[in-house]
Design an enzyme around this catalytic site. Structure first.
Site, short mmCIF file in Angstrom:
data_model
loop_
_atom_site.label_atom_id
_atom_site.label_comp_id
_atom_site.label_asym_id
_atom_site.label_seq_id
_atom_site.Cartn_x
_atom_site.Cartn_y
_atom_site.Cartn_z
N HIS A 25 -8.02 -4.74 -0.91
CA HIS A 25 -6.98 -4.00 -0.54
C HIS A 25 -6.02 -4.92 0.29
CE1 HIS A 25 -4.67 -0.36 -0.10
NE2 HIS A 25 -4.44 -0.81 1.10
N ASP A 59 -10.15 -3.31 -5.39
CA ASP A 59 -9.39 -2.71 -4.24
C ASP A 59 -10.59 -1.42 -4.00
OD1 ASP A 59 -8.17 -0.93 -2.45
OD2 ASP A 59 -6.17 -1.80 -3.26
N SER A 88 0.77 -1.21 -0.10
CA SER A 88 -0.32 0.02 0.03
C SER A 88 0.86 1.51 -0.04
CB SER A 88 -0.87 -0.10 1.12
OG SER A 88 -1.97 0.91 1.00
#
Length: 319
Positions: free
Chosen positions: A292, A264, A137
């Site tokens: 995610h 996501d 991320s």
């Protein structure tokens, strides 16, 4: 190069929010650090590293996501096969995400590639060269930015980034829509509490007037009033423009796998680069599902090696 992922979750797991929430809710912290070390940063601050695995095997450097740490489910899920194979794992904790509050007013942010440079140089000086780097991320965005800024680097042999917010402005808008606002509210709440505590300490560095915290409800507001001024950016648009990894992708030569889910909930397909925008080292693997930083094949998540851990191990250990 863009390829289609072979990830296929069980039918009951083929949902973006299920994939995103399984990890935080069901994955326990089973791996604890053997020891910790600190990295001195050029501005007088520091980062902390949690060490796992062997003392002398090949080294994997891991970068966590927003408000993550070694305890994050995605890190707990990927490190076990590396430990079994005799690797050393260094989980770098961005400023204030380790055991201690950081020493400067500056926070970590999505463009903190200078801190990654300091971490790599520290490891080089201590003769612990990272063989591979894995970023999740926000950490994946930092990693891709660093790879693009250093296209001819020879230290890191392979890299992998997962669930990357390539365009921060698009992601800041997407996470404020629909059910995704739940994730935004949770993360903004953590960031506001942490920042308020830091401001009371009046640490050296950029100073800001304490904002009306009740008026900050989304990432656009938080990054404009807090992240940008604390880190020397000229407002939120300047921060998002400079820190987004999207613009650095064409320069990446290091063999790099980017694993991205089309569902996501932190972003939209608008963030995805086209093949012509990928550097010669990049393979972008797109999955229909995964949420995610999810990529859970089946439940319970601890019963068998998950897709994410298997994929990271296979790619990063490839000769």
């Amino acid at each position: 190069m863009i390829i289609e992922s072979e990830f296929q979750p069980a039918k009951m797991l083929a949902n973006r929010h299920v994939q995103t929430l399984i990890g935080p809710l069901l994955v326990s912290v089973s791996q604890q650090p053997k020891n910790w070390s600190e990295i001195a940063l050029p501005d007088g601050d520091f980062m902390e590293i949690a060490w796992f695995g062997s003392d002398n095997g090949p080294l994997l450097l891991i970068l966590h996501g927003l408000e993550g740490s070694y305890r994050s489910h995605y890190i707990q899920r990927v490190i076990k096969p590396f430990i079994i194979a005799g690797w050393r794992i260094a989980v770098a904790h961005f400023r204030g995400c380790g055991r201690k509050i950081n020493a400067r007013s500056r926070s970590y942010h999505s463009g903190s590639s200078d801190d990654l440079t300091a971490a790599i140089e520290h490891l080089q000086q201590s003769r612990q060269l990272p063989t591979a780097i894995l970023g999740f991320s926000l950490g994946g965005n930092v990693l891709l930015k660093w790879l693009g800024e250093n296209p001819d680097q020879q230290v890191v042999k392979r890299a992998m980034a997962v669930s990357v917010p390539f365009k921060l402005d698009v992601c800041a808008t997407s996470i404020g829509r629909g059910f995704s606002r739940t994730y935004q509210k949770h993360l903004i709440g953590i960031l506001k509490k942490k920042t308020r505590e830091k401001l009371l300490l009046q640490l050296p560095g950029h100073q800001i007037d304490e904002p009306d915290w009740r008026s900050i409800n989304n990432f656009w507001q938080f990054d404009h009033l807090v992240t940008a001024p604390l880190n020397g950016f000229n407002g939120v648009n300047d921060y998002y423009q400079q820190a987004s990894s999207y613009q650095f992708l064409p320069m990446i030569k290091t063999p790099t796998l980017i694993l991205q889910a089309l569902d996501d909930p932190f972003m939209s397909p608008e963030v995805l680069p086209e093949e012509a925008q990928l550097g010669p080292g990049i393979t972008l693997e797109l999955s229909q599902f995964g949420g995610h930083v999810g990529f859970f094949d089946q439940l319970p998540p601890h019963k068998q090696p998950c897709f994410l851990g298997q994929k990271a191990f296979a790619f990063l250990t490839c000769q």
